[in-house]
Design a protein around this motif. Structure first.
Motif, short mmCIF file in Angstrom:
data_model
loop_
_atom_site.label_atom_id
_atom_site.label_comp_id
_atom_site.label_asym_id
_atom_site.label_seq_id
_atom_site.Cartn_x
_atom_site.Cartn_y
_atom_site.Cartn_z
N LEU A 54 32.78 50.90 49.11
CA LEU A 54 32.31 49.53 48.94
C LEU A 54 31.98 48.92 50.31
O LEU A 54 32.76 49.03 51.25
N ALA A 58 29.85 43.30 50.72
CA ALA A 58 29.34 43.31 49.35
C ALA A 58 29.60 41.97 48.65
O ALA A 58 30.67 41.37 48.81
N PRO A 61 30.74 40.37 42.35
CA PRO A 61 29.94 40.46 41.12
C PRO A 61 30.23 39.29 40.17
O PRO A 61 31.38 38.90 39.98
N ALA A 79 32.16 46.34 40.54
CA ALA A 79 31.07 46.42 41.51
C ALA A 79 30.07 47.51 41.12
O ALA A 79 28.86 47.35 41.28
N ASP A 83 26.18 47.03 40.44
CA ASP A 83 25.25 47.78 41.27
C ASP A 83 24.29 48.62 40.45
O ASP A 83 23.07 48.60 40.67
N TYR A 212 26.07 46.93 47.29
CA TYR A 212 27.51 47.08 47.10
C TYR A 212 28.10 48.32 47.77
O TYR A 212 29.23 48.26 48.28
#
Length: 483
Positions: A54, A58, A61, A79, A83, A212
């Motif tokens: 990760l 990032a 979300p 994530a 992604d 991400y």
């Protein structure tokens, strides 16, 4: 692996082109002794080395996930869903002229906690699993058992691999006829497509297009392939069975197809082309010991005969396999098997190879503990074969001490395995043998894709691909691709 009585014609073309390697002798330079060697590229991308996972920057979300927690496993899974959604929001319009529709429901669960009704069953029934449920348009994952095991054993990108695969099934549901998917489509075709979609998604990450995640094309993809090996079907299953997902060889093939080509190519996977190349098959009636035979003087004698038969067309003096401790006097020491150029022998440590050739302990794999077994008989035989083909390459004047030599070696072992899958050789493949070769290739010190001094190619992706190329295309491809 098993022996068979009677000798017939070898498959045409195994070694008729090996002599072409002579023209390339000395064409490539050498690398630093003792260091893994670097293939030129990974499907057109540079070989990279960094910690995959990760991104520190990032975004968070914005997804609604039922029963989610703050655990590292859930953070990675959520994530991954965000992604892979970004990926398909690009891919569906670009390749299929279709707008992306997000999955309606997401569920995180622990099978040891109170049951949750899902997809006609409960979460208690779904331990060590992740799945897509078409009637509910739901992606769910076991955060209590499966995801921690994957992260601990293979790193964070293993979780991304599994969720990317399950999301691939959601995409199939959306594409329908555009992916050739309907109610009659076999499980194995759906699974091959989903693995291929996962490969295309990882190509997108490797190109730096993900907000991400980052993944290196060396250690990062090695971990991804290792996780796919882990979730392979058991040896002896049939691709025709309902629920078949494929062998490790089959699954890595599909993943690499997506990584090397595109999601549109993945949608072209159908029953006809799967039937043509799939390796998942039940044990034959004559297979003893679930396809494993003991690694001893007798079976090594059969191996010598098998290799001599397969490479007779090279018209060079065949190396002799000798049990002498696994190292060459005043030469290469790549135990448990070393090719000794000075006397054209393959020196083996039979006792160590017998340990390596013990059957895989599948239960230990799922417990996350070290296996009391080995990698299987074919892994041991393939290590010996990798040193044997060093002798064949030396005989035709090819270089033995660079990255191309490592990939060419693995490719030629794959070409030999291709011969064993047909009639006419002293030995024949049994169910699970190719997966044992994959297991060896994913070891840090793999001999199958190493040069004469035991320096392996750094990229597991390149190692596995070279074996597959040889197996499916024969030895001509080894010269063409790894000159």
């Amino acid at each position: 692996m098993n022996s068979r009585g009677g000798l017939g014609a070898r498959r045409a073309g195994l070694v008729t082109t090996v002599a072409a390697l002579a023209a390339l002798a000395g064409a490539c330079g050498t690398e630093t002794p003792g260091q893994p060697q670097t293939a030129g590229d990974i499907a057109g991308l540079p070989v990279t080395h960094f910690e995959s996972g990760l991104r520190p920057e990032a975004p968070r979300p914005q997804l609604e996930v039922h029963n989610a927690t703050s655990t590292q496993e859930d953070q990675l899974a959520i994530a991954a869903i965000a992604d892979v959604s970004d990926f398909w929001a690009e891919q569906l319009p670009a390749h299929f002229q279709q707008r992306f529709q997000p999955v309606k429901k997401l569920l995180s669960y622990d099978p040891n906690e109170p049951e949750i009704d899902v997809c006609g069953g409960t979460t208690a029934d779904a331990a060590m699993n992740a799945f897509y449920c078409p009637p509910e348009d739901l992606v769910a994952w076991d955060r209590g058992m499966l995801l921690p095991l994957l992260r601990e054993r293979f790193g964070p990108m293993a979780i991304v691999t599994v969720l990317g695969h399950e999301f691939g099934h959601a995409i199939q549901y959306r594409l329908g006829a555009k992916a050739g998917i309907d109610e009659s489509t076999s499980t194995i075709v759906k699974e091959q497509q989903a693995d291929c979609f996962t490969g295309a998604y990882f190509r997108w990450i490797a190109e730096g297009r993900s907000k991400y995640f980052t993944v290196s094309t060396s250690e990062g993809l090695n971990q991804v392939l290792a996780s796919m090996f882990f979730i392979r079907d058991e040896a002896g299953q049939s691709a025709q069975e309902q629920g078949a997902h494929g062998t490790a060889f089959d699954r890595t093939y599909a993943f690499q197809l997506g990584f090397e080509r595109s999601a549109k190519d993945c949608a072209g996977i159908n029953q006809a082309n799967v039937d043509e190349r799939i390796t998942e098959q039940p044990f034959e009636p004559g297979d003893t010991g679930q396809g494993d035979i003991a690694i001893d003087a007798d079976s090594v004698g059969l191996l010598q005969q098998s290799l001599d038969e397969a490479f007779a067309g090279a018209e060079v003096e065949a190396p002799e396999i000798v049990d002498g401790g696994g190292v060459c006097p005043n030469g290469p020491a790549t135990e448990p098997a070393s090719y000794c150029p000075s006397d054209n022998t393959v020196n083996i440590d039979l006792a160590e190879l017998a340990e390596l050739g013990q059957p895989v302990d599948r239960e230990a794999e799922f417990r996350g503990t070290d296996s009391a077994g080995g990698l299987g008989d074919f892994a041991a035989f393939a290590e010996i074969a990798s040193r044997y083909v060093q002798g064949i390459q030396k005989g035709v004047g090819a270089s033995l001490d660079n990255a191309n030599a490592g990939l060419r070696t693995s490719c030629l072992v794959g070409a030999w395995a291709g011969v064993l899958s047909g009639p006419g050789n002293t030995l024949r493949l049994s169910s699970g043998d190719l997966d044992e070769a994959i297991a060896e290739l994913l070891q840090p010190r793999s001999l199958l894709a190493a040069d004469v001094n035991g320096r392996p190619v750094a990229s597991g992706f390149a190692r596995v691909e070279s074996l597959r190329v040889g197996y499916l295309e024969g030895s001509a491809s080894c010269t063409r691709n790894y000159g």
